[in-house]
Design a protein around this motif. Sequence first.
Motif, short mmCIF file in Angstrom:
data_model
loop_
_atom_site.label_atom_id
_atom_site.label_comp_id
_atom_site.label_asym_id
_atom_site.label_seq_id
_atom_site.Cartn_x
_atom_site.Cartn_y
_atom_site.Cartn_z
N MET A 140 28.85 45.85 33.90
CA MET A 140 28.77 46.77 34.83
C MET A 140 29.91 48.12 34.34
SD MET A 140 30.00 44.98 38.36
CE MET A 140 29.29 43.28 38.06
N LEU A 172 31.48 56.87 32.50
CA LEU A 172 30.35 57.79 32.06
C LEU A 172 30.95 59.25 31.99
CD1 LEU A 172 27.77 56.21 34.46
CD2 LEU A 172 27.64 55.94 32.04
N VAL A 189 31.60 61.45 34.97
CA VAL A 189 30.61 61.69 36.09
C VAL A 189 30.63 60.38 37.12
CG1 VAL A 189 29.05 63.17 34.96
CG2 VAL A 189 28.70 60.88 34.88
N ALA A 241 33.76 59.02 38.47
CA ALA A 241 35.11 58.91 38.68
C ALA A 241 35.41 58.33 40.07
CB ALA A 241 36.00 60.24 38.45
N GLY A 242 35.20 57.17 40.30
CA GLY A 242 35.43 56.59 41.57
C GLY A 242 34.61 55.24 41.85
N LEU A 243 35.42 54.62 42.81
CA LEU A 243 34.85 52.94 42.57
C LEU A 243 33.45 52.73 43.38
CD1 LEU A 243 38.19 51.28 43.35
CD2 LEU A 243 36.97 51.32 41.04
N ALA A 244 32.86 54.06 43.78
CA ALA A 244 31.45 53.87 44.24
C ALA A 244 30.46 53.71 43.16
CB ALA A 244 31.00 54.95 45.42
N ASP A 245 30.92 54.58 42.13
CA ASP A 245 30.22 54.65 41.01
C ASP A 245 30.58 53.98 39.71
OD1 ASP A 245 28.16 56.92 41.90
OD2 ASP A 245 30.08 57.52 42.33
N HIS A 261 31.50 50.63 38.60
CA HIS A 261 31.49 49.39 39.27
C HIS A 261 32.17 48.38 38.67
CE1 HIS A 261 27.05 50.41 40.86
NE2 HIS A 261 28.04 50.83 41.75
N ILE A 262 32.84 47.48 39.69
CA ILE A 262 33.70 46.39 39.41
C ILE A 262 33.05 45.21 39.94
CG2 ILE A 262 35.80 47.73 38.64
CD1 ILE A 262 36.99 46.67 41.30
N THR A 276 31.86 42.53 42.44
CA THR A 276 32.24 42.05 44.04
C THR A 276 32.13 40.49 44.05
OG1 THR A 276 29.80 42.23 44.56
CG2 THR A 276 30.84 44.23 44.95
#
Lengths: 774, 325
Positions: A680, A684, A693, A695-699, A701-702, A704
């Motif tokens: 994952m 990007l 595009v 720049a956040g942990l919502a997009d 993915h690490i 779970t």
Amino acid sequence: MNVAARGFSLAMRAVGRVSALLPDGRHDPLSGRPGEIGRDIARLDGPAKVSGGIRYTADRVPARLAYAVTVPSSIAKGRITAVDSSRALAAPGVVLVMTHENAPPMKPTGAYSTLRSPVAAAAMTLPIMNTDRVFWHGQPVAVVVAETQEQAEHAARLVEVSYAAEPAVVTMSDEAAHTPAHSVLEESKTVVGAPHAALADAAVVVRGVYTTPPEHHNALELHATVAAWDGDDLTVHDTSQYPYGVKEMLAKKFGLPPERVHVLAPYIGGGFGGKTTAWPHVALTVAAAGLAGRPVKLVLSRAHTFHMTGGRAPTRSRVTLAADTGGRLTAIVHDALSTCTTDEFAEAAIVPSRHLYATPNLAVHQRVARVDRIQNAFFRGPGVTPGSFALESAMDELACRLGLDPLELRLRNEPARDPVSGRRFTSRHLREAYRLGAEAFRWDERSPAPRATRDGHWLVGQGMAAAINPDAVLVAAVRLRLHADGTVTIHSSTNELGAGTSTAQTQAAAQRLGVPMDRIRFLQGDSDVARTRIPGASAATTTLASAIWNARDRLVRELLTLAKGTDSPLAGRRPDEVETRDEGIFTTGGRGETYWRILERAGREHVEVTGRSAVPYQTVKRGTSTYGAHFAEVRVDEDTGEVRVSRWVGAFDGGRIVSPRQAASQMRGGIIQGIGMALMEETLLDERSGRIVNAGLADYHIPTHADVPDIEVRFVDVPDPQTPLGAKGIGELGIVGVAAAIANAIHHATGTRVRDLPITADKLLQHDGRLGVR
Amino acid sequence: MREFAYLRAADVAEAVELAGPQGKYLAGGTNLFDLMREEVERPERVVDISRLPLSAIEPLPGGGLRLGALARNAHVAADDRVRRRYPVLARALLKGASPQLRNRATVGGNLVQRTRCRYFYDLTAACNKREPGAGCDALGGFNRTHAILGASPNCVAVHPSDMCVALAALDATVNLTGPDGERSVPVTGFHLLPGGTPHVETVLRNGDLITSVDLPPERPWHGDYVKVRDRASYAFALVSLAVLLDVRHGRTVAARIALGGVAHKPWRAYSAEEQLVGAAADEAAFDRAAAAAVAEARPLDHNAFKAELARRLVRRTLVELAGQS
């Protein structure tokens, strides 16, 4: 200069203390001895951490604190033509806006990541905020300081920056490539034997191109700096893996004597290499605090950690393997390309191909292509991790071609000496790791053919891969203080990243000194303990153990001096006649007394010594690495291409294991990060603008919990005779090889080979029409 | 974050009055707060409705179930009536977000949550949804997660909800109260396609407040909600699917198919349903339906896989549900 000598020279330039070598190759007397070392205990700082008892950098709130927020550039390359701060300055609570027009001069320093300037921690030489130039999309172009975090965030959006944009290069290309001066302290180009002739003559040849994307560390603790000036004295709390390097950098940048700069980083909430170098925001916070005349705190938002701290550079590896019909390698050819900036740092994917397998012919060549992006960084096994994806995937392809079990192929190519340098190993128990892992996984029950096992619409497969990571003892120091009240304080210049270092070192120190663990306090991350050099490289355990060993020797000398001419049973004894145990110093004949008795007689409240790590001569002269083997089972939905990792066994040779529970957790963490890398993780880029595009942990993915199976970890646990404690540094070993083990298992499950990470559902769907067609 | 007026309403009528045409309602806050912190949403006034008595789940005369607009996603998913009679909705809810978010997020908020298109969140990117007429950076940018159905050159964003996909399959009804009184809208008509006005996402206007969602009386459906995503939990759908199937004596008598992650709204695949109803419930019919579901797909540079993925999911889910009949 031959390869070995050149590698040695590069390593020494980085490490710096040739005088500290131990040419006698003295073995650590603690190596292999039972005691606190190797005992299975829970981490000592666990209760404090889970109950909020630890203050991290961002938790610090000094009096009169102001809050800073950075403004990122919206172009990738060009010039700032104007900055209008008027609306921001008029916003509620704003203290100041710092731009290149009013920032104090900050002297550029060498970039730490090039390893040419190994003291100052600066991530880059670029004069950020002392120039109107823009070098990457997301570069800090202004800093807004306000009374509250919310006010600063709002005002930062009101700073209007105008640009003259220039064409930027944000993706990797062969045209822009060149050969870097070195590749993580090794040569960028090496040829052994006659590889191309060997390819022409080989019975079997496999070729593949393997790619890995840019990645970001995403430590859960955000990067944070709290800076406070008191006249010309500067105190900085920083989320740094290298407090001494930050001190050196700030002293240089602001023209201060180093003794006036104090950098503290006692606890770090994960670093993974991303906090080894100091990114521009660190100096910018210090500059802003100077302008504001009050303490300033800057915590990078999650988005800004993508924009303003670097991650792993993308890699592309062309790997060619040649073998005879018996499965013995006759050639390894590995050409790798990664990106870099003006501060040249290669993500050297060629590293594992140099050291993992016996081959008479070998050619590796690392190149880098310059891009207009943020400086890339050390990242979870620099070079070796993406490189192992390439090499270990190629080995699996070779095993398939030969019709040979992939584990058997590796056993047939296990080297007796380093294939490039010809040096012997300090220790190498990879065969035993293979055996332990295969047994726990029941590898022998695996069917040889791909696509042979199905569970409903899930295709099930097993894959394996080897792991290797260079091992080193680096430069660090400890201040050891023996107190008359029967306690010991050990103050380390380097710090705990969260891996259990303090627990392991307390165990080792307890046994080294013969003092119970509950009377040892291990304090960390203070730049003023001693001058140190490069941290990281999975070296904390052996480096600190070496420093404590040295401190113990100095302590013995100091105490024997105190005992001299007294009625002590130790009077007149020499250091080589005594040992430390049972809270004191004793001769081999059993005569001696406690530390506390010596202090009491001398009327001393405490005795303090400084211990420095020494690079064991043998580990430089010989090849030293850690090793491992991953065994993975995956399930692939044949209709959707979704991959789930269902079973994992990792078996590792990391020398003697000092703190088993911490070590196993570290391996599990690495494997989980490897699952992220395989399936994952990807930073990007919008190639038109250089904009990140996701720049956040919502997009970004690490994994779970639902993505992580039970992970069984085994250790060979045999001491390395050449290292402190018999231990080796295992910090980054766990992730190496994980992505290949998964890719190989996916191939075994589906018959589809994906050579481009991460292996997402769409790549499996588009790769091979066979998937899902019943 | 910008300064704003925070108001708390005592009842529904006062909430509508306080909000006016420009106000924002605050319920769980799981989406609005993020957007306000990023200054994507910049309301002058925020009307807190979280204390209004709109969280009940009640039976409707005639056999349906009414979900209060403030019922938490976690409560709806755990409600025994929902689990027994509308399992497709419970499954959809449990495949959305994380337990923490589901404990906060409400039915009404879920309906009006905004797209997760990164260009929408990035204030330095062009976005017609955020700033009408500005252009769409996603169209020629990174659009792997974007729409394949019903998009326009002005906007290729997708609606992120799982719950709404199940509601669309169930033909639920959304109940609203506005300045002109109460009205009801079928959920399939509640969300709009982007067309030339991607900033207008729903039929809500002038401070309309969602008060509840009605689920129609149950039918003897065999149903399922399936979701394909980039990791096993806590990720938005690449493609999701709610299917309800009623097969009797080997023939499909009724079918509902709704897709998520493919369009600006939960996408009812009516043409696929038409292929099924009245036909033999066999693989040939399921193949036709699956093909019809994505026949109108217009992929972008990076998301062509979504059409094939949706086709396979529809087909497989129909086969599995028919096997249960």
